[in-house]
Design an enzyme around this catalytic site. Structure first.
Site, PDB file in Angstrom:
ATOM      1  N   THR A 160       0.900  -1.231  -0.129  1.00 26.72           N
ATOM      2  CA  THR A 160       0.001   0.200  -0.206  1.00 26.72           C
ATOM      3  C   THR A 160       0.855   1.284   0.106  1.00 26.72           C
ATOM      4  O   THR A 160       1.855   1.296   0.631  1.00 26.72           O
ATOM      5  CB  THR A 160      -1.080  -0.126   1.165  1.00 26.72           C
ATOM      6  OG1 THR A 160      -1.384   1.372   1.475  1.00 26.72           O
ATOM      7  CG2 THR A 160      -0.032  -0.259   2.510  1.00 26.72           C
ATOM      8  N   ASP A 161       0.343   2.432  -0.452  1.00 26.62           N
ATOM      9  CA  ASP A 161       1.076   3.724  -0.452  1.00 26.62           C
ATOM     10  C   ASP A 161       1.276   4.103   1.077  1.00 26.62           C
ATOM     11  O   ASP A 161       2.016   5.078   1.212  1.00 26.62           O
ATOM     12  CB  ASP A 161       0.171   4.785  -1.273  1.00 26.62           C
ATOM     13  CG  ASP A 161      -1.127   5.025  -0.968  1.00 26.62           C
ATOM     14  OD1 ASP A 161      -1.628   4.325   0.134  1.00 26.62           O
ATOM     15  OD2 ASP A 161      -1.837   5.975  -1.488  1.00 26.62           O
ATOM     16  N   GLU A 162       0.352   3.584   1.882  1.00 26.27           N
ATOM     17  CA  GLU A 162       0.543   4.091   3.223  1.00 26.27           C
ATOM     18  C   GLU A 162       1.972   3.774   3.798  1.00 26.27           C
ATOM     19  O   GLU A 162       2.315   4.344   5.033  1.00 26.27           O
ATOM     20  CB  GLU A 162      -0.606   3.438   4.224  1.00 26.27           C
ATOM     21  CG  GLU A 162      -1.867   3.555   3.409  1.00 26.27           C
ATOM     22  CD  GLU A 162      -3.064   3.532   4.548  1.00 26.27           C
ATOM     23  OE1 GLU A 162      -3.059   3.613   5.607  1.00 26.27           O
ATOM     24  OE2 GLU A 162      -4.469   3.516   3.745  1.00 26.27           O
ATOM     25  N   TYR A 169      -1.182  -0.483  11.250  1.00 22.53           N
ATOM     26  CA  TYR A 169      -1.467  -1.153   9.980  1.00 22.53           C
ATOM     27  C   TYR A 169      -0.214  -0.918   9.025  1.00 22.53           C
ATOM     28  O   TYR A 169       0.108  -1.812   8.545  1.00 22.53           O
ATOM     29  CB  TYR A 169      -2.737  -0.575   9.296  1.00 22.53           C
ATOM     30  CG  TYR A 169      -2.947  -0.825   7.657  1.00 22.53           C
ATOM     31  CD1 TYR A 169      -3.024  -2.214   7.416  1.00 22.53           C
ATOM     32  CD2 TYR A 169      -3.145   0.133   6.806  1.00 22.53           C
ATOM     33  CE1 TYR A 169      -3.155  -2.424   5.972  1.00 22.53           C
ATOM     34  CE2 TYR A 169      -3.205  -0.080   5.702  1.00 22.53           C
ATOM     35  CZ  TYR A 169      -3.304  -1.596   5.191  1.00 22.53           C
ATOM     36  OH  TYR A 169      -3.391  -1.586   3.839  1.00 22.53           O
ATOM     37  N   LYS A 175       2.373  -3.222   7.356  1.00 23.65           N
ATOM     38  CA  LYS A 175       2.606  -3.526   5.846  1.00 23.65           C
ATOM     39  C   LYS A 175       4.125  -3.230   5.583  1.00 23.65           C
ATOM     40  O   LYS A 175       4.516  -3.928   4.554  1.00 23.65           O
ATOM     41  CB  LYS A 175       1.502  -2.612   5.199  1.00 23.65           C
ATOM     42  CG  LYS A 175       0.214  -3.166   5.226  1.00 23.65           C
ATOM     43  CD  LYS A 175      -0.175  -4.363   4.851  1.00 23.65           C
ATOM     44  CE  LYS A 175      -0.102  -4.368   3.125  1.00 23.65           C
ATOM     45  NZ  LYS A 175      -0.474  -5.638   2.579  1.00 23.65           N
TER      46      LYS A 175
HETATM   47  P1  NAD Z   1      -9.910  -6.735   2.559  1.00 28.74           P
HETATM   48  O1  NAD Z   1      -9.939  -6.544   4.121  1.00 28.74           O
HETATM   49  O2  NAD Z   1     -11.060  -6.759   2.112  1.00 28.74           O
HETATM   50  O3  NAD Z   1      -9.491  -8.469   2.579  1.00 28.74           O
HETATM   51  C1  NAD Z   1      -8.551  -9.175   3.253  1.00 28.74           C
HETATM   52  C2  NAD Z   1      -8.792 -10.781   2.945  1.00 28.74           C
HETATM   53  O4  NAD Z   1      -7.645 -11.386   3.704  1.00 28.74           O
HETATM   54  C3  NAD Z   1     -10.206 -11.466   3.702  1.00 28.74           C
HETATM   55  O5  NAD Z   1     -10.734 -11.909   2.646  1.00 28.74           O
HETATM   56  C4  NAD Z   1      -9.699 -11.875   4.802  1.00 28.74           C
HETATM   57  O6  NAD Z   1     -10.347 -12.886   5.122  1.00 28.74           O
HETATM   58  C5  NAD Z   1      -8.194 -12.315   4.320  1.00 28.74           C
HETATM   59  N1  NAD Z   1      -7.298 -12.678   5.438  1.00 28.74           N
HETATM   60  C6  NAD Z   1      -7.130 -11.896   6.498  1.00 28.74           C
HETATM   61  N2  NAD Z   1      -6.014 -12.636   7.204  1.00 28.74           N
HETATM   62  C7  NAD Z   1      -5.906 -13.740   6.758  1.00 28.74           C
HETATM   63  C8  NAD Z   1      -4.852 -14.755   7.087  1.00 28.74           C
HETATM   64  N3  NAD Z   1      -4.391 -14.687   8.162  1.00 28.74           N
HETATM   65  N4  NAD Z   1      -4.961 -15.956   6.304  1.00 28.74           N
HETATM   66  C9  NAD Z   1      -5.683 -15.907   5.186  1.00 28.74           C
HETATM   67  N5  NAD Z   1      -6.472 -15.099   4.859  1.00 28.74           N
HETATM   68  C10 NAD Z   1      -6.464 -13.860   5.619  1.00 28.74           C
HETATM   69  O7  NAD Z   1      -8.677  -6.076   2.079  1.00 28.74           O
HETATM   70  P2  NAD Z   1      -8.385  -5.486   0.592  1.00 28.74           P
HETATM   71  O8  NAD Z   1      -8.833  -4.104   0.711  1.00 28.74           O
HETATM   72  O9  NAD Z   1      -8.982  -6.364  -0.218  1.00 28.74           O
HETATM   73  O10 NAD Z   1      -6.836  -5.513   0.477  1.00 28.74           O
HETATM   74  C11 NAD Z   1      -6.130  -6.523  -0.049  1.00 28.74           C
HETATM   75  C12 NAD Z   1      -4.556  -6.050  -0.045  1.00 28.74           C
HETATM   76  O11 NAD Z   1      -4.335  -4.699  -0.617  1.00 28.74           O
HETATM   77  C13 NAD Z   1      -3.907  -5.685   1.240  1.00 28.74           C
HETATM   78  O12 NAD Z   1      -2.552  -6.159   1.317  1.00 28.74           O
HETATM   79  C14 NAD Z   1      -3.983  -4.480   1.517  1.00 28.74           C
HETATM   80  O13 NAD Z   1      -3.024  -3.783   2.412  1.00 28.74           O
HETATM   81  C15 NAD Z   1      -3.828  -3.874   0.005  1.00 28.74           C
HETATM   82  N6  NAD Z   1      -4.292  -2.513  -0.283  1.00 28.74           N
HETATM   83  C16 NAD Z   1      -5.491  -2.428  -0.092  1.00 28.74           C
HETATM   84  C17 NAD Z   1      -5.843  -1.147  -0.457  1.00 28.74           C
HETATM   85  C18 NAD Z   1      -7.252  -0.583  -0.476  1.00 28.74           C
HETATM   86  O14 NAD Z   1      -7.792   0.580  -0.433  1.00 28.74           O
HETATM   87  N7  NAD Z   1      -8.303  -1.349  -0.169  1.00 28.74           N
HETATM   88  C19 NAD Z   1      -5.130   0.023  -0.959  1.00 28.74           C
HETATM   89  C20 NAD Z   1      -3.986  -0.390  -1.116  1.00 28.74           C
HETATM   90  C21 NAD Z   1      -3.179  -1.617  -0.807  1.00 28.74           C
HETATM   91  P1  TYD Z   2     -10.120   4.730   4.864  1.00 23.54           P
HETATM   92  O1  TYD Z   2     -11.284   4.066   3.680  1.00 23.54           O
HETATM   93  O2  TYD Z   2     -10.286   4.036   6.299  1.00 23.54           O
HETATM   94  O3  TYD Z   2      -8.945   4.490   4.165  1.00 23.54           O
HETATM   95  P2  TYD Z   2      -7.363   4.890   4.603  1.00 23.54           P
HETATM   96  O4  TYD Z   2      -7.305   5.346   5.840  1.00 23.54           O
HETATM   97  O5  TYD Z   2      -6.469   3.488   4.611  1.00 23.54           O
HETATM   98  O6  TYD Z   2      -6.818   5.739   3.583  1.00 23.54           O
HETATM   99  O7  TYD Z   2     -10.212   6.465   4.947  1.00 23.54           O
HETATM  100  C1  TYD Z   2     -10.044   7.278   3.930  1.00 23.54           C
HETATM  101  C2  TYD Z   2      -9.950   8.482   4.251  1.00 23.54           C
HETATM  102  O8  TYD Z   2     -11.339   8.814   4.754  1.00 23.54           O
HETATM  103  C3  TYD Z   2      -9.051   8.814   5.629  1.00 23.54           C
HETATM  104  O9  TYD Z   2      -8.359   9.983   5.393  1.00 23.54           O
HETATM  105  C4  TYD Z   2      -9.881   8.673   6.611  1.00 23.54           C
HETATM  106  C5  TYD Z   2     -11.229   9.233   6.401  1.00 23.54           C
HETATM  107  N1  TYD Z   2     -12.244   8.606   6.975  1.00 23.54           N
HETATM  108  C6  TYD Z   2     -13.326   9.523   7.488  1.00 23.54           C
HETATM  109  O10 TYD Z   2     -13.402  10.863   7.559  1.00 23.54           O
HETATM  110  N2  TYD Z   2     -14.502   8.800   8.134  1.00 23.54           N
HETATM  111  C7  TYD Z   2     -14.457   7.573   8.280  1.00 23.54           C
HETATM  112  O11 TYD Z   2     -15.825   7.051   8.871  1.00 23.54           O
HETATM  113  C8  TYD Z   2     -13.500   6.702   7.694  1.00 23.54           C
HETATM  114  C9  TYD Z   2     -13.680   5.039   7.609  1.00 23.54           C
HETATM  115  C10 TYD Z   2     -12.530   7.144   6.968  1.00 23.54           C
END
Ligand code: NAD
Ligand code: TYD
Length: 332
Positions: free
Chosen positions: A123-125, A147, A151
């Site tokens: 992630t960019d985070e 988190y 990562k």
């Molecule tokens: P999500 O939370 O929707 O899904 C995570 C999945 O992983 C779930 O199906 C969960 O059951 C499974 N899981 C969790 N712990 C596990 C374990 N110990 N063993 C097996 N399975 C397990 O997450 P997402 O949003 O789909 O993110 C997927 C990846 O992309 C993550 O690595 C996250 O850091 C990265 N990512 C997400 C975003 C975003 O905006 N959603 C952005 C950048 C990077």
């Molecule tokens: P989020 O979807 O939790 O993603 P991330 O923190 O990983 O970027 O949040 C996106 C942005 O929205 C972040 O700046 C936090 C803000 N946010 C709110 O203002 N209210 C909320 O209830 C949530 C979940 C996030």
């Protein structure tokens, strides 16, 4: 190609599996998922009967199981993770376990079984808050919450395996994704579904934090490209190229749902809230990737999807979610 996708029942994972099965008719997918609160078999209901798809229920921290399932695959794509910043502030343990130790377990299996490729999704985070400019892949990691720190730990371990053992690992770091099948704790689906229910949308702090939004289907094409054309040991940023302040995003969601701005409820800020993320995505663009969806269209399509899939999100907003929501927003 036979691929093992971990975390395939989550948001990006389920969209990615659907993408692979559609774009590559000769590929097969094994999905290893623990089915935490964020993993949902309903996300893949439409591919369940596809003979090229198999599901294994389990944990990426279980070394014996991982070795069993990974045997004979051409690549592992790790999307299993604990992913929500707010939860990592309350209960960080699981983040360290899955996002660091889980990555270690996968690296060991890939090394021992000599699997040709491990694509680790990050992630960019991990770059931390970026006030100006944009993060490049070579920039130092400065995570600011449990988190992103977990990562970053997983990323550094993966790169260390490349340096010491030449374990063939690649990393993608994407910006914030949105789209169908996202668990309604994240800001876009939370605000859409709250608005559809005529409930307040809790906006943190001054609402001026900036995220760079990426439609999940564009991330899937980038992940697929890096999987097939990326270089071992390399990191690829995947940015949507669409920076928006949270308040602007919130107004757009309310407009698309046809709800009034009086639903905006300013709440206490998230501790350690990163102000801005921004990615320099030149490297993945040089591989031939570009996002295909315009932000406004993709957000409208996302709102339409949640409107049409109430039966998918309504059950998710009761039970476990309700307890979390009260704990999270009750005191904000
Ligand atoms: P999500 O939370 O929707 O899904 C995570 C999945 O992983 C779930 O199906 C969960 O059951 C499974 N899981 C969790 N712990 C596990 C374990 N110990 N063993 C097996 N399975 C397990 O997450 P997402 O949003 O789909 O993110 C997927 C990846 O992309 C993550 O690595 C996250 O850091 C990265 N990512 C997400 C975003 C975003 O905006 N959603 C952005 C950048 C990077
Ligand atoms: P989020 O979807 O939790 O993603 P991330 O923190 O990983 O970027 O949040 C996106 C942005 O929205 C972040 O700046 C936090 C803000 N946010 C709110 O203002 N209210 C909320 O209830 C949530 C979940 C996030």
């Amino acid at each position: 190609m036979k691929v093992l996708v971990t975390g395939g029942s989550g948001f990006i994972g389920s969209n990615f599996i659907r993408h692979v099965l559609t774009a590559h008719p000769d590929d097969s997918v094994v999905n290893l998922d623990k089915l935490t609160y964020a993993g949902n078999p309903a996300n893949l209901k439409d591919v369940e009967r596809d003979p090229r798809y198999a599901f294994v229920h389990g944990d990426i921290c279980d070394a014996t199981l991982v070795r069993d399932v990974a045997q004979g695959v051409d690549a592992v794509i790790n999307l299993a993770a604990s992913t929500h910043v707010d939860r990592s502030l309350m209960e960080p343990d699981e983040f360290l376990r899955t996002d660091v130790f889980g990555v270690f377990t996968l690296l060991e299996a890939v090394k021992e079984l000599k699997i040709p490729r491990l694509l680790h999704i990050s992630t960019d985070e991990v770059y931390g808050s970026v006030e100006r400019g944009s993060s490049r892949e070579s920039d130092p990691l400065r995570p600011s919450n449990p988190y992103s720190a977990s990562k970053a730990g997983g990323d550094l371990l993966a790169l260390a395996y490349w340096q010491t053992h030449r374990t063939p690992v690649l990393i993608t770091r994407s910006s914030n994704n949105f789209g169908p099948y996202q668990y309604p704790e994240k800001v876009v689906p939370l605000f859409i579904t709250n608005a559809l229910e005529d409930k307040p949308v809790p906006l943190y702090g001054d609402g001026r934090n900036v995220r760079d939004w990426l439609y999940v289907l564009d991330n899937c094409t980038a992940i697929d490209l890096v999987l097939r054309r990326g270089k071992d040991g390399q990191v690829y940023n995947i940015g949507g190229g669409h920076e928006v302040e949270n308040l602007v995003l919130t107004r757009q969601i309310l407009q698309l749902t046809g709800k009034p701005e009086t639903l905006i409820q300013p709440v206490r800020d998230r501790p350690g809230h990163d102000r801005r993320y921004a990615l320099d995505s030149k490297k993945v663009r040089q591989l031939g990737w570009a996002p295909r969806h315009r932000f406004g269209d993709a957000l409208a399509a996302t709102v339409a999807w949640y409107r049409e899939h109430e039966a998918w999100w309504r059950p998710l907003k009761s039970g476990e979610f309700r307890a979390y929501y009260e704990k999270q927003y009750g005191n904000r």
